[in-house]
Each structure stands twice: as C-alpha cells, then as structure tokens.
Design a protein around this motif. Structure first.
Motif, short mmCIF file in Angstrom:
data_model
loop_
_atom_site.label_atom_id
_atom_site.label_comp_id
_atom_site.label_asym_id
_atom_site.label_seq_id
_atom_site.Cartn_x
_atom_site.Cartn_y
_atom_site.Cartn_z
N PHE A 369 0.67 -1.10 -0.07
CA PHE A 369 0.21 0.01 -0.15
C PHE A 369 0.76 1.29 -0.07
O PHE A 369 0.57 2.38 -0.58
CB PHE A 369 -1.03 0.11 1.24
CG PHE A 369 -1.86 -1.30 1.38
CD1 PHE A 369 -2.36 -2.01 0.39
CD2 PHE A 369 -2.29 -1.64 2.54
CE1 PHE A 369 -3.06 -3.10 0.28
CE2 PHE A 369 -3.21 -2.70 2.60
CZ PHE A 369 -3.51 -3.24 1.64
N ALA A 370 1.65 1.38 0.82
CA ALA A 370 2.76 2.52 0.82
C ALA A 370 3.56 2.61 -0.21
O ALA A 370 3.66 3.90 -0.87
CB ALA A 370 3.66 2.48 2.15
N ILE A 371 3.94 1.49 -0.91
CA ILE A 371 4.83 1.70 -2.15
C ILE A 371 4.18 2.31 -3.12
O ILE A 371 4.30 3.18 -3.98
CB ILE A 371 5.33 0.35 -2.58
CG1 ILE A 371 6.55 -0.24 -1.49
CG2 ILE A 371 5.69 0.41 -4.03
CD1 ILE A 371 7.91 0.52 -1.73
N TRP A 372 2.93 1.76 -3.20
CA TRP A 372 1.83 2.31 -4.52
C TRP A 372 1.40 3.82 -4.29
O TRP A 372 1.18 4.53 -5.24
CB TRP A 372 0.81 1.24 -4.55
CG TRP A 372 1.31 0.18 -5.66
CD1 TRP A 372 1.53 -1.19 -5.59
CD2 TRP A 372 1.57 0.30 -7.16
NE1 TRP A 372 2.15 -1.79 -6.56
CE2 TRP A 372 2.12 -0.76 -7.68
CE3 TRP A 372 1.13 1.38 -8.03
CZ2 TRP A 372 2.21 -1.05 -8.99
CZ3 TRP A 372 1.57 1.10 -9.36
CH2 TRP A 372 1.98 0.00 -9.73
N MET A 373 1.14 4.08 -2.79
CA MET A 373 0.79 5.54 -2.64
C MET A 373 2.13 6.39 -2.99
O MET A 373 1.89 7.61 -3.47
CB MET A 373 0.72 5.68 -1.26
CG MET A 373 -0.56 5.03 -0.73
SD MET A 373 -0.94 4.97 1.03
CE MET A 373 -0.97 6.75 1.44
N GLY A 374 3.68 5.82 -2.81
CA GLY A 374 4.48 6.65 -3.36
C GLY A 374 4.59 6.74 -4.70
O GLY A 374 4.71 7.81 -5.41
N ILE A 375 4.13 5.84 -5.63
CA ILE A 375 4.04 5.59 -7.03
C ILE A 375 2.89 7.00 -7.27
O ILE A 375 3.08 7.72 -8.26
CB ILE A 375 3.57 4.48 -7.76
CG1 ILE A 375 4.77 3.63 -7.55
CG2 ILE A 375 3.33 4.70 -9.19
CD1 ILE A 375 5.87 3.82 -8.53
N GLY A 376 1.85 6.75 -6.71
CA GLY A 376 0.87 7.82 -6.96
C GLY A 376 1.47 9.26 -6.76
O GLY A 376 0.99 10.41 -7.62
N LEU A 377 2.07 9.55 -5.76
CA LEU A 377 2.70 10.95 -5.36
C LEU A 377 3.65 11.26 -6.64
O LEU A 377 3.66 12.25 -7.02
CB LEU A 377 3.50 10.89 -4.02
CG LEU A 377 3.08 10.75 -2.95
CD1 LEU A 377 3.89 10.59 -1.76
CD2 LEU A 377 2.03 12.06 -2.73
N LEU A 378 4.52 10.29 -7.30
CA LEU A 378 5.46 10.48 -8.43
C LEU A 378 4.49 10.79 -9.57
O LEU A 378 4.77 11.77 -10.18
CB LEU A 378 6.16 9.22 -8.56
CG LEU A 378 7.24 8.90 -7.76
CD1 LEU A 378 8.13 7.70 -8.11
CD2 LEU A 378 8.43 10.04 -7.71
N GLN A 379 3.26 10.26 -9.75
CA GLN A 379 2.28 10.24 -10.78
C GLN A 379 1.95 11.60 -10.84
O GLN A 379 1.48 12.63 -11.68
CB GLN A 379 1.36 9.54 -10.99
CG GLN A 379 2.13 7.85 -11.49
CD GLN A 379 2.39 7.81 -13.06
OE1 GLN A 379 2.23 8.81 -13.81
NE2 GLN A 379 2.87 6.68 -13.39
N SER A 380 1.47 12.28 -9.58
CA SER A 380 0.94 13.36 -9.26
C SER A 380 1.87 14.50 -9.71
O SER A 380 1.49 15.51 -10.29
CB SER A 380 0.57 13.53 -7.73
OG SER A 380 0.20 14.96 -7.23
N VAL A 381 3.15 14.64 -9.02
CA VAL A 381 4.17 15.66 -9.44
C VAL A 381 4.30 15.66 -11.06
O VAL A 381 4.24 16.66 -11.68
CB VAL A 381 5.57 15.20 -8.75
CG1 VAL A 381 6.56 16.28 -9.20
CG2 VAL A 381 5.09 15.29 -7.38
N HIS A 382 4.42 14.37 -11.96
CA HIS A 382 4.48 14.24 -13.03
C HIS A 382 3.32 14.89 -13.84
O HIS A 382 3.52 15.78 -14.77
CB HIS A 382 4.63 12.91 -13.73
CG HIS A 382 4.90 12.59 -15.06
ND1 HIS A 382 5.98 13.19 -15.91
CD2 HIS A 382 3.84 12.17 -15.94
CE1 HIS A 382 5.66 12.94 -17.09
NE2 HIS A 382 4.58 12.26 -17.22
#
Length: 392
Positions: A369-382
């Motif tokens: 869950f935490a790892i994919w939330m991190g991916i969500g943050l990266l996608q948000s910035v992008h």
C-alpha cells in the motif's frame, strides 16, 4: 454541421484527459514488478501447507488483492495531487505517529522480535512504519519548501532544516524502540535524499552523517540493540558465524540463488524453494526465488525494471514545477532505491539482514500500500508538470 465519427473519436482522444499525462513507463515497470512478485510469492508458498492452510494459491491471491488495493490508493493520491495533500501533511504525520505508538502499546503485536505490527483480525495486520515513510516525506517537504515556493527564499533556511529534522527524528525514535533497525535505515536515507533535493547547505548533510555515526555508536554502547540484531551484523561481517542460526537465512538464500545459473531452474521448479529450505522466502528473501527459478537473466530483468522506476522518479523530481514536488519525488526515489539495494544485498550476502521487503515484489499489505502510494505521489508531480507544460 455533420462531424464524421472518425474525427469525433480523434477529438475525444486528443482531449487533455489526466490519463494521457501519466508516466506510463513508470506505471508499467512498477506494475510488472508487482505481477512478477505475485508469481514468485506463489512459488515460495505453494508447498508450505502450514502457512497456506491447505490452499496453495492463498498468498498468490492475497498478493493480487494487496496490489489491487495499492493501485486504488495510487489512483486516489494521483487524482487528489500532492499540492492538495500538502496542507494535510501534519494530519498525516500525526496519524503515523499515533499508529507507531499504538504498535508499541498493548494493541501491538511482536513478530520476529519486533513490536511493529497491529493485528486487525482475520489474519490481517498493519505495519505503521510503512505509513510513517509517506508521512515523513510529506511533512519534511512541506516545511522545507514553504518559504521557497512562496518566493521568500531561494533555498531552505537553517530554521526550516532544523524543524524538518525534528519532524523526522520523532518517528525514527519510536521505530528504534520497536526495534525495527531496517525501517530506521530507510528513514535515514529518505532524510538524506530530501535534504539533498531541497538545496539545504552542505554543512547540514555533513552534520547529519556525523550525528548518524555518533548515534550508531551510542546505540551499541547503551545496548539498545537486541542480541539477535547484533548477531546479524556479526554474521554479515563473518559469513561463517553461526551458519545454523542467525546466518542460516542468508546462507540458504545464497545457495538458492547460486543454483539458478544463467536462466534458472524454471518457475515453480526450484529445488531449494520447493523444499522450503529458505525461511521468510515470500517476504524478505523473495529475491532468492527469482535467483533460483529465473536465474541470472531473470534477476537482471527485475533489477532493470527497478532501475527504470528510479530513472523515471529522478526525472520527475528534476522537472517538478515546485520545490515541494521535487522533495516529494526525491524522497520516494531515495526510499525505493535504498530498500531495493538493501533487500537484494542481504539476499546476496553483501548487506546485513535488516528485515526489509523488496518493494513491489515481496508479500505484505502495508508495504504494498505504501509503495503504491509513493507511485501515486510520483505520478501526481509528473501530471502537474505535464499539464503546466502543455498550457504554455
């Protein structure tokens, strides 16, 4: 006026839909790692009847369920956006601290010598330290970028850096009491990555490294580490130390990886894996399954996918439109990079065993869950950068 169907379809596709602004290379690489992980977890657990309760696909199905939940969380985070999440960072930090303290309270449970989990019943548990990684990145980013993003300064001041380190020290102290040395190491790397990305003066990094060295010496001198943790470092320094005890996991993992050769013994055909010789193989030592069954080529493919994720994350951090976005992306990259290196390293015997899962690949709900939330943050910035670039 009549509009041909083909032209109308093209107009719809060309609209500025959020899905078109996703970093698809990042998403596909992360998803590929998780799907490969599901197969490796399945292979590692299908013969372990004591863990599966007689269902060979139990962990495989649970891993896919965790992945599905992780994808939902990543989607929610990406849609909300890091800028909208920013004002709520203190609340996320408070929730993380409450979770960490709950794990140390009678509500927590001890697994493998660490009081780091909260049992929710029905076989589900939560590891608050995973949420703390996300919370710390957001809270430190909010403090360090506050005056820079408003145009008052060109880099964080000493006061901002000091308070950011205080915010990081609070969860680190609680995690150390569990004691979860692996998570402390990850948090330390996140702090270093965040400070480097923020543009803080070099003296802070030098002081941080010196303080970390002094802190490590104090921890050993005061006896804050358990005997088992100390023995893990002894086994790392001397591979022949207690090969039937604390050094057993690493020894068997190296045997499994070495037996895979160039192309491996084939998925579900690993002798060491099927014989259940490697403990914790679905979590900390899942990389040994890849080494034995997919061989050197398969391990290189997995590491290659990780490198793509890290490359895209670094690219997102560099091109972020605001310092907060840069810090968030850099913190996630530092987290992924160190945890991947530590996990692979301890499977190969070049890093001490620290009880850290392999991101995306290892079994574990909280981590996924935490790892994919991190991916969500990266996608948000992008996505925000892509939208701003298109509007220019």
């Amino acid at each position: 006026m009549f509009t041909p169907r083909r032209s109308l379809t093209r107009q719809i596709i060309q609209r500025d839909a959020p899905v078109r602004r996703l970093d698809w290379m990042l998403l596909s690489s992360a998803l590929a790692l998780s799907l490969v992980g599901s197969l490796l977890v399945w292979s590692a657990t299908r013969t372990r009847r004591g863990l599966t309760g007689g269902d060979p696909q139990f962990f495989f199905k649970r891993h896919l369920l965790n992945l599905a939940i992780g994808l939902v969380l990543a989607t929610v985070v990406a849609i909300i956006g890091h800028r909208r999440i920013r004002p709520f960072a203190p609340f996320v930090g408070i929730a993380a601290m409450l979770g960490l303290m709950a794990a140390l309270s009678p509500l927590g449970s001890t697994i493998n010598g660490q009081r780091a989990w909260i049992q929710l019943g029905a076989g589900f548990s939560v590891q608050p330290a995973e949420l703390a990684k996300i919370a710390m990145i957001l809270c430190m980013g909010m403090i360090l970028a506050e005056r820079v993003d408003t145009g008052d300064r060109d880099r964080p001041g000493h006061k901002s850096v000091f308070w950011a380190l205080v915010v990081a020290a609070l969860p680190m102290g609680v995690i150390m009491l569990m004691p979860d040395l692996g998570s402390v190491m990850v948090v330390a790397m996140i702090v270093l990555g965040v400070l480097l990305a923020s543009g803080a003066k070099a003296r802070w990094m030098i002081g941080l490294v010196a303080a970390a060295g002094a802190g490590a010496a104090a921890i050993v001198h005061l006896g804050l580490l358990s005997a088992y943790q100390i023995d893990r470092f002894r086994a790392f320094a001397n591979p022949d130390f207690d090969p039937a005890g604390v050094g057993y996991n690493t020894k068997m993992a190296r045997i499994a990886i070495g037996s895979g050769g160039l192309f491996g013994q084939g998925l579900f055909h690993g002798e060491q894996t099927s014989g259940q010789y490697v403990p914790e193989q679905q979590t900390d030592f899942v990389f040994s399954v890849a080494g034995e069954e997919l061989g050197f080529a398969g391990c290189c493919a997995i590491i290659g996918l990780f490198l793509i994720v890290l490359w895209r994350g670094i690219r997102i951090a560099v091109h972020a439109d605001d310092l907060f976005g840069t810090i968030v992306a850099a913190g996630v990259v530092a987290w992924f990079a160190f945890q991947m290196f530590e996990n692979v390293g301890m499977n190969l015997g070049i890093m001490p065993v620290a009880g850290l899962p392999l991101p995306f690949v290892s079994y574990g709900g909280s981590s996924m869950f935490a790892i994919w939330m991190g991916i969500g943050l990266l996608q948000s910035v992008h996505m925000r950068h892509a939208a701003a670039f298109k509007a220019v």
